[in-house]
Design an enzyme around this catalytic site. Sequence first.
Site, mmCIF file in Angstrom:
data_model
loop_
_atom_site.group_PDB
_atom_site.id
_atom_site.type_symbol
_atom_site.label_atom_id
_atom_site.label_comp_id
_atom_site.label_asym_id
_atom_site.label_seq_id
_atom_site.Cartn_x
_atom_site.Cartn_y
_atom_site.Cartn_z
ATOM 1 N N TYR A 33 -6.312 -2.262 -2.832
ATOM 2 C CA TYR A 33 -7.958 -2.493 -3.170
ATOM 3 C C TYR A 33 -8.409 -3.859 -2.325
ATOM 4 O O TYR A 33 -7.007 -4.466 -1.330
ATOM 5 C CB TYR A 33 -8.707 -2.986 -4.602
ATOM 6 C CG TYR A 33 -8.052 -4.310 -4.527
ATOM 7 C CD1 TYR A 33 -7.307 -4.599 -5.504
ATOM 8 C CD2 TYR A 33 -9.007 -5.284 -4.595
ATOM 9 C CE1 TYR A 33 -6.854 -5.141 -5.979
ATOM 10 C CE2 TYR A 33 -9.388 -6.340 -5.341
ATOM 11 C CZ TYR A 33 -7.517 -6.963 -5.497
ATOM 12 O OH TYR A 33 -7.404 -8.317 -5.882
ATOM 13 N N ARG A 52 -4.579 -4.941 6.391
ATOM 14 C CA ARG A 52 -3.891 -5.759 5.005
ATOM 15 C C ARG A 52 -3.481 -4.336 4.280
ATOM 16 O O ARG A 52 -2.493 -3.927 3.418
ATOM 17 C CB ARG A 52 -4.046 -7.100 4.641
ATOM 18 C CG ARG A 52 -3.432 -7.294 2.885
ATOM 19 C CD ARG A 52 -4.006 -8.482 2.623
ATOM 20 N NE ARG A 52 -5.387 -8.177 1.974
ATOM 21 C CZ ARG A 52 -6.097 -9.191 1.146
ATOM 22 N NH1 ARG A 52 -5.958 -10.327 1.401
ATOM 23 N NH2 ARG A 52 -7.135 -9.072 1.433
ATOM 24 N N ARG A 100 0.926 13.223 -15.702
ATOM 25 C CA ARG A 100 1.569 12.303 -15.607
ATOM 26 C C ARG A 100 3.153 12.088 -15.530
ATOM 27 O O ARG A 100 3.339 12.857 -16.815
ATOM 28 C CB ARG A 100 1.163 11.212 -16.650
ATOM 29 C CG ARG A 100 1.955 9.989 -17.444
ATOM 30 C CD ARG A 100 1.243 9.660 -19.020
ATOM 31 N NE ARG A 100 1.531 8.058 -18.848
ATOM 32 C CZ ARG A 100 2.855 7.858 -19.367
ATOM 33 N NH1 ARG A 100 4.042 8.519 -19.526
ATOM 34 N NH2 ARG A 100 3.245 6.493 -19.479
ATOM 35 N N LYS A 148 -1.489 -5.871 -2.503
ATOM 36 C CA LYS A 148 -2.709 -5.914 -3.230
ATOM 37 C C LYS A 148 -3.194 -4.651 -4.003
ATOM 38 O O LYS A 148 -3.940 -3.765 -4.097
ATOM 39 C CB LYS A 148 -4.186 -6.146 -2.292
ATOM 40 C CG LYS A 148 -5.045 -6.613 -2.706
ATOM 41 C CD LYS A 148 -6.016 -7.555 -1.678
ATOM 42 C CE LYS A 148 -7.632 -7.884 -2.309
ATOM 43 N NZ LYS A 148 -7.582 -8.635 -2.765
ATOM 44 N N GLU A 180 -0.658 -19.719 -6.056
ATOM 45 C CA GLU A 180 -1.764 -19.690 -5.784
ATOM 46 C C GLU A 180 -2.886 -19.489 -7.233
ATOM 47 O O GLU A 180 -2.087 -18.733 -8.135
ATOM 48 C CB GLU A 180 -1.826 -18.249 -5.266
ATOM 49 C CG GLU A 180 -1.534 -17.075 -5.852
ATOM 50 C CD GLU A 180 -1.076 -15.492 -4.619
ATOM 51 O OE1 GLU A 180 -2.214 -15.802 -4.126
ATOM 52 O OE2 GLU A 180 -0.958 -14.901 -5.071
#
Length: 284
Positions: A33, A52, A100, A148, A180
């Site tokens: 995301y 990114r 799955r 991310k 962070e």
Amino acid sequence: MSRTVYLNGQFILEEEAKVSIFDRALLFADALYEVTSVIDGKMIDFENHMKRLDRSMEELHYPRKLDHKEIKSFHHELIKRNNLSEGIVYLQVSRGVAERDFAFPSEKTEFTVTAFTQEKKLVENDAVINGIKVMSIEDLRWKRCDVKTVQLLYPSFAKAQALKEGYDDAWLVRNNYVTEGTSNNAWIVRKGTIITRQTDNLILKGITREAVKECAKELNYKLDYKNFSVQEAQAADEAFITSATTFVTPVVKINDKKIGDGKPGKFTQLLRKRYIEKAKENTI
Ligand code: PLP
């Protein structure tokens, strides 16, 4: 009023947006995301967010990339349709819908691409005026924090824990050093030098972090990229966080210790001001 959201090429009302229970995002957190902030109806740093995203997709072996022009166009459309003046556009790409299986599905599987807007006060808010209080907590995330992904349960847990204990956010600590924040990069200021951790696989290379680095250089601040401990942060003159949604936001307390005089720091405020000025000049 209901928002218009984006789902695989369509603009629909949020109640109508449905995704399969077999989506890899749901079963494996197999999705990436980006969050792009919007001020005055325009986006900040859009291209860098897209770069990114490309990198995240490469790192997780997504077989294709998305077209930046197309993404830009539906971001603009969402901003327009939702009349968004200040807030964010959230974009998510999952590896798609498949039976799955731990193995990645066929490379032909269509990605699931979703996006929505959220209103948020970015420029002026209480956190900026008063600063935030952070609590340290062990960093128990996986070791690919540079990608991310939507695998955000631990940061969410850490934030919830911080709120429960009367703080605003948590700073994550690995091997005695701050990595962070739960959803932001961590910085301290000591004797006129701004310090933030070097980038590697243990933190996300923030788009705001990069922009703030440029602002710091323009203001002739010295920058140092190195690890710092909670104790060093507590003894700093100032502390702050950066992210697309917080820009530069002062930290005034870490655990039980006030930072400086317990008020937002001078450097931090100047950096924030410069960051916003510069961001506004480059919005699209
Ligand atoms: N670090 C983490 C873990 C984050 O989740 C984020 C933003 O969501 C950041 C840092 C800051 O990144 P950016 O400045 O690109 O928003």
